[in-house]
Design an enzyme around this catalytic site. Structure first.
Site, PDB file in Angstrom:
ATOM      1  NE  ARG A  86       2.882  35.936  -4.994  1.00 30.45           N
ATOM      2  CZ  ARG A  86       1.923  35.420  -4.243  1.00 30.45           C
ATOM      3  NH1 ARG A  86       1.171  36.193  -3.486  1.00 30.45           N
ATOM      4  NH2 ARG A  86       1.668  34.128  -4.269  1.00 30.45           N
ATOM      5  CB  CYS A 139      20.978  26.037 -22.090  1.00 29.44           C
ATOM      6  SG  CYS A 139      21.532  24.483 -21.346  1.00 29.44           S
ATOM      7  CB  CYS A 163      25.251  26.047 -19.403  1.00 27.52           C
ATOM      8  SG  CYS A 163      25.295  25.478 -21.101  1.00 27.52           S
ATOM      9  CB  CYS A 209       5.981  32.179  -2.707  1.00 27.32           C
ATOM     10  SG  CYS A 209       6.587  32.420  -4.357  1.00 27.32           S
ATOM     11  CB  CYS A 256      25.907  21.846 -21.215  1.00 23.09           C
ATOM     12  SG  CYS A 256      24.153  22.022 -20.812  1.00 23.09           S
TER      13      CYS A 256
HETATM   14 ZN   LIG Z   1      23.714  24.079 -21.789  1.00 17.35          ZN
END
Ligand SMILES: [Zn+2]
Length: 367
Positions: free
Chosen positions: A95, A195, A198, A211, A271
């Site tokens: 990949r 963000c 958040c 993975c 946040c």
């Molecule tokens: Zn934030």
């Protein structure tokens, strides 16, 4: 000219350059090379010039990072800084599109292998490979001067670190992740959108799959990289206030055909990162041990210990099998395999016991 020549020398990446640092491309070649992209109305000649002058960092150059770097390098992003701590292995080739069998056979660091591959198909852009693990102690130096940060990492610890840095510096960044057949991405535009903290105050439970446990489809990687790379183009060409930029957390499961989109247009009040500006990850002390994703291995940080590979090769000969190139030294001492980088960092395979890894490092490299 001199600084470019020096840069090429220091990275081992050959780049053909025009006459000054300011002119990193030849306008006539640019028109020819990017003609199909310039024809696209969203880009045009003006957009192509903005791409040529742009500076983008890609943190992590595994599957997603490879795809992002390949797409943006071909699109003509003028400067790409590729930060990666790892080296190429055979299991990557399914990949990780910038690497080949020889890179795996020689354990070439991914940042170096990526830069070499890109230089072969686009010698008109600047590639800055950094064989380093992004941590609080080096993030300023590694991301300095960049206008956009793209996520090619595989862990939330590094993503929270990037998020803190980007919010603190009002820099846009794009979160991307893929595992199994699932892909998810988010544009973070500080001062405008939510963000990462958040939406995910703590590492999301759904993403603890790695993975190694869930495997991964290369198509999921390419999907998320295609979306993120396109958002990067929009951002570079149209600026961070462009109405074309997606302001949602977008996820796909390519196997079940499920698709979800959650609004991220507004920051969450309170946040930690963008509301309270409490950058705990940026302030975090450097992490001495990290167990890598997808492997039975431990990473040891020893930044203050430059390694002379020839000398170390001689010293380790009596204790096992040793091999080195310009970038890494590999030492096999059954059942362990140690990969040592020039700055003293090491990845020890064959254990997840950090104390054992530390003692092997102390015994063979130094305490
Ligand atoms: Zn934030």
């Amino acid at each position: 000219m001199t600084s470019l020549a020096q840069r090429s020398q220091s990275t081992g990446i050959s780049q053909r350059k025009s006459s000054s640092d300011e002119t990193l491309f030849d306008e006539s070649n640019l028109d020819e090379r990017y003609s199909r992209q310039i024809l696209f109305r969203g880009i045009g000649s003006e957009g192509q010039r903005k791409l040529a002058a742009s500076r983008v960092a890609i943190v992590g150059c595994g599957a997603t990072g490879s795809a992002l770097a390949g797409l943006l390098a071909r699109s003509g992003v003028g400067t790409l800084r590729i930060v990666d701590r790892d080296y190429v292995e055979p299991s990557n080739l399914q990949r990780q599109s910038l690497f080949d069998e020889q890179d795996a056979a020689e354990s070439v660091p991914k940042a170096i292998a990526a830069a070499r591959k890109i230089a072969a198909f686009n010698s008109q852009i600047v590639i800055e490979p950094k064989v380093e693990d992004l941590i609080p102690a080096n993030i300023e130096a590694l991301l300095e001067g960049m206008q956009l940060i793209l996520d090619g990492t595989d862990n939330f610890e590094t993503r929270y670190l990037i998020n803190d840095y980007a919010v603190d510096h009002s820099l846009p960044w794009i979160y991307s992740a893929a595992v199994g057949s699932y892909a998810v991405t988010l544009n973070i535009l500080p001062g405008q959108t939510a963000c990462l903290a958040c939406l995910f105050p703590d590492s999301p439970r759904g993403m603890v799959e790695t993975c190694e446990t869930a495997g991964i489809l290369n198509s999921a990687v390419n999907l998320v990289a295609s979306i993120a790379a396109t958002e990067a183009l929009k951002l570079i060409v149209g600026g961070a206030s462009s109405p074309k930029l997606r302001r949602t957390l977008l996820s796909f499961d390519l196997w079940t055909n499920e698709r979800a989109e959650i609004s991220a247009a507004m920051p969450r009040s309170g946040c930690r990162a963008c509301g309270q500006r409490d950058f705990t990850h940026l302030a975090g002390e450097s992490r001495p041990h990290i167990t890598l994703c997808g492997r039975n291995s431990v990473q040891i940080h020893e930044r203050q210990r430059p390694i002379d590979f020839a000398e170390m090769d001689r010293r380790l000969q009596p204790h096992g099998t040793v091999r080195h190139n310009d970038f890494v030294l590999k030492f096999w001492h059954d059942p362990y395999e140690m990969t040592l980088f020039a700055d003293g960092r090491a990845i020890i395979k064959g254990t997840t016991d950090t104390a054992l890894a530390r003692s092997l490092y102390a015994r063979y490299v130094g305490s």
